[in-house]
Write a protein that holds these residues in place. Structure first.
Motif, short mmCIF file in Angstrom:
data_model
loop_
_atom_site.label_atom_id
_atom_site.label_comp_id
_atom_site.label_asym_id
_atom_site.label_seq_id
_atom_site.Cartn_x
_atom_site.Cartn_y
_atom_site.Cartn_z
N GLY A 213 10.69 -14.86 -1.16
CA GLY A 213 11.41 -14.51 -2.38
C GLY A 213 12.85 -14.11 -2.10
N VAL A 214 13.05 -13.30 -1.08
CA VAL A 214 14.41 -12.91 -0.70
C VAL A 214 15.23 -14.15 -0.38
CG1 VAL A 214 15.78 -11.77 1.09
CG2 VAL A 214 13.81 -10.59 0.09
N ALA A 215 14.64 -15.12 0.29
CA ALA A 215 15.36 -16.36 0.64
C ALA A 215 15.78 -17.15 -0.59
CB ALA A 215 14.49 -17.22 1.56
N LEU A 216 15.04 -16.97 -1.70
CA LEU A 216 15.39 -17.64 -2.95
C LEU A 216 16.32 -16.79 -3.82
CD1 LEU A 216 11.90 -19.13 -3.98
CD2 LEU A 216 13.88 -20.39 -3.09
N GLY A 217 16.71 -15.64 -3.30
CA GLY A 217 17.60 -14.75 -4.06
C GLY A 217 16.89 -13.93 -5.11
N ALA A 218 15.58 -13.78 -4.97
CA ALA A 218 14.80 -13.06 -5.98
C ALA A 218 15.12 -11.57 -5.98
CB ALA A 218 13.31 -13.26 -5.73
N TYR A 219 14.91 -10.97 -7.13
CA TYR A 219 14.90 -9.52 -7.29
C TYR A 219 13.44 -9.06 -7.28
CZ TYR A 219 19.86 -9.35 -8.61
OH TYR A 219 21.23 -9.43 -8.62
N PHE A 220 13.24 -7.78 -7.01
CA PHE A 220 11.91 -7.19 -6.95
C PHE A 220 11.92 -5.90 -7.76
CE2 PHE A 220 12.52 -9.79 -3.32
CZ PHE A 220 11.29 -10.25 -2.89
N SER A 221 10.93 -5.72 -8.64
CA SER A 221 10.84 -4.43 -9.33
C SER A 221 9.68 -3.63 -8.77
CB SER A 221 10.69 -4.62 -10.85
OG SER A 221 9.56 -5.39 -11.18
N VAL A 222 9.88 -2.32 -8.72
CA VAL A 222 8.85 -1.41 -8.21
C VAL A 222 8.40 -0.51 -9.35
CG1 VAL A 222 9.65 -1.49 -5.84
CG2 VAL A 222 10.57 0.25 -7.37
N SER A 223 7.13 -0.15 -9.29
CA SER A 223 6.50 0.65 -10.35
C SER A 223 5.91 1.92 -9.76
CB SER A 223 5.39 -0.18 -11.00
OG SER A 223 4.30 -0.33 -10.07
N GLY A 224 5.11 2.61 -10.58
CA GLY A 224 4.47 3.83 -10.13
C GLY A 224 3.54 3.63 -8.95
N ILE A 225 3.10 2.40 -8.70
CA ILE A 225 2.25 2.13 -7.55
C ILE A 225 2.90 2.62 -6.26
CG2 ILE A 225 1.30 0.26 -6.12
CD1 ILE A 225 0.76 -1.29 -8.70
N LEU A 226 4.23 2.56 -6.22
CA LEU A 226 4.94 2.97 -5.02
C LEU A 226 4.67 4.43 -4.66
CD1 LEU A 226 6.97 1.34 -3.19
CD2 LEU A 226 8.80 2.62 -4.33
N SER A 227 4.26 5.22 -5.64
CA SER A 227 4.01 6.65 -5.42
C SER A 227 2.56 6.95 -5.04
CB SER A 227 4.36 7.46 -6.68
OG SER A 227 3.43 7.19 -7.73
N PHE A 228 1.68 5.95 -5.11
CA PHE A 228 0.26 6.18 -4.83
C PHE A 228 0.05 6.41 -3.33
CE2 PHE A 228 -1.29 3.29 -8.57
CZ PHE A 228 -0.62 4.10 -9.47
N LYS A 229 -0.77 7.37 -2.98
CA LYS A 229 -1.06 7.62 -1.56
C LYS A 229 -1.65 6.40 -0.87
CE LYS A 229 -1.74 12.64 -1.90
NZ LYS A 229 -2.70 13.76 -1.72
N SER A 230 -2.41 5.61 -1.62
CA SER A 230 -3.08 4.44 -1.07
C SER A 230 -2.18 3.23 -0.88
CB SER A 230 -4.25 4.05 -1.97
OG SER A 230 -3.79 3.74 -3.28
N ALA A 231 -0.91 3.34 -1.32
CA ALA A 231 -0.03 2.17 -1.36
C ALA A 231 0.86 2.06 -0.12
CB ALA A 231 0.82 2.20 -2.62
N LYS A 232 0.33 2.38 1.04
CA LYS A 232 1.13 2.32 2.27
C LYS A 232 1.65 0.91 2.54
CE LYS A 232 -1.22 6.20 4.54
NZ LYS A 232 -2.07 6.62 5.69
N ASP A 233 0.80 -0.09 2.32
CA ASP A 233 1.22 -1.47 2.56
C ASP A 233 2.34 -1.88 1.61
OD1 ASP A 233 -0.66 -1.63 4.55
OD2 ASP A 233 -2.12 -2.79 3.38
N VAL A 234 2.24 -1.46 0.36
CA VAL A 234 3.29 -1.78 -0.62
C VAL A 234 4.61 -1.15 -0.18
CG1 VAL A 234 4.07 -1.48 -3.01
CG2 VAL A 234 1.67 -2.04 -2.53
N ARG A 235 4.57 0.11 0.20
CA ARG A 235 5.80 0.79 0.65
C ARG A 235 6.39 0.10 1.89
NH1 ARG A 235 2.92 5.24 -1.36
NH2 ARG A 235 1.87 5.65 0.62
N SER A 236 5.53 -0.33 2.78
CA SER A 236 6.00 -0.99 4.01
C SER A 236 6.75 -2.27 3.68
CB SER A 236 4.81 -1.30 4.91
OG SER A 236 5.22 -2.01 6.06
#
Length: 257
Positions: free
Chosen positions: A165-188
């Motif tokens: 996606g970055v190679a295509l110039g995409a943007y990424f939006s982040v949601s409340g999932i980023l704050s979940f304790k279980s979302a280590k992979d998402v944060r990474s």
């Protein structure tokens, strides 16, 4: 702040939509993007935007509902895109988690939205779940036919899709999932995305951030999404909010800044 993904037409907001918006504005949310998930909801979503100077809207069909709109045309999406308040195409994409619509229906729906985004110049709001490789393949294939602007919304995908996606110039939006304790992979994964390509959303009424997890989500909780991203980058809420608002206005450039 700019909440770039709100489902204000949802039944969850029928009784107190105005109060929800008032709380959000008091919390510092100055712009909202109301998402169209079914094309037969477009007029309802647009009416909310038309009634509020700080709300804009999209036009599209969520992949869950692809089977319900086999006759949706690119021309219909382009007609909607011409409205001053309609600033993006979607949300669209691929979602194989529930299988509400067959793969072939989702792909056909996705391609129509891509064509509309390419022809209108409006950004494409992409929903993808359990479909990373096919989403990346389809975006890359279509991009060769002519460029279009991409937002991978509520990003929870893997590193490969993020890199492609970055190679295509995409943007990424982040949601409340980023704050979940279980979302280590998402944060990474999100930590590897260039910060000038990241924007904020609530996806309300879904995915309420900590400390409201499990409750109905509201745009007023967007500062907590900003906090989660700020912590990831060792920055202040104010710095992150400013950066993400700038990014969102670059992406949704039909909106006056």
């Amino acid at each position: 702040m700019f909440d770039t993904h709100v489902n204000l037409h949802a039944e969850a907001f029928e009784d107190d939509r105005e109060e929800v918006l008032a709380r959000a504005r008091q919390a510092g949310v100055k712009r909202f993007l109301a998402i169209c998930d079914r094309f037969d909801n477009y007029e309802t979503v647009k009416a909310i935007a038309d009634a509020n100077e700080d709300i804009w809207n999209t036009a599209g069909v969520h992949p869950h509902h692809a089977k319900d709109f086999p006759d949706l045309t690119v021309e219909a999406l382009l007609t909607a895109a011409a409205d001053p308040k309609t600033v993006a195409i979607g949300e669209t994409g691929l979602d194989f988690h529930y299988g509400y619509s067959a793969e072939q229906d989702q792909v056909a729906n996705f391609r129509r939205h891509i064509d509309a985004a390419r022809r209108s110049g409006l950004p494409l709001v992409v929903h993808t779940r359990e479909a990373d490789e096919m989403t990346a393949d389809l975006l890359e294939s279509e991009y060769k036919n002519g460029s279009f602007r991409i937002l991978l919304h509520c990003y929870t995908g893997g590193q490969d899709l993020a890199d492609r996606g970055v190679a295509l110039g995409a943007y990424f939006s982040v949601s409340g999932i980023l704050s979940f304790k279980s979302a280590k992979d998402v944060r990474s994964v999100v930590s590897t995305v260039p910060l000038d390509r990241v924007i904020l959303e609530t996806d309300c009424p879904y995915l309420a951030p900590v400390p409201y997890r499990g409750r109905r989500n509201e745009p007023a909780y967007l500062p907590h999404v900003a906090d989660a991203l700020a912590e990831l980058h060792n920055m202040s809420r104010e710095e992150i909010a400013s950066i993400c608002e700038h990014n969102a206005l670059q992406l949704f450039n039909k909106i006056p800044s």
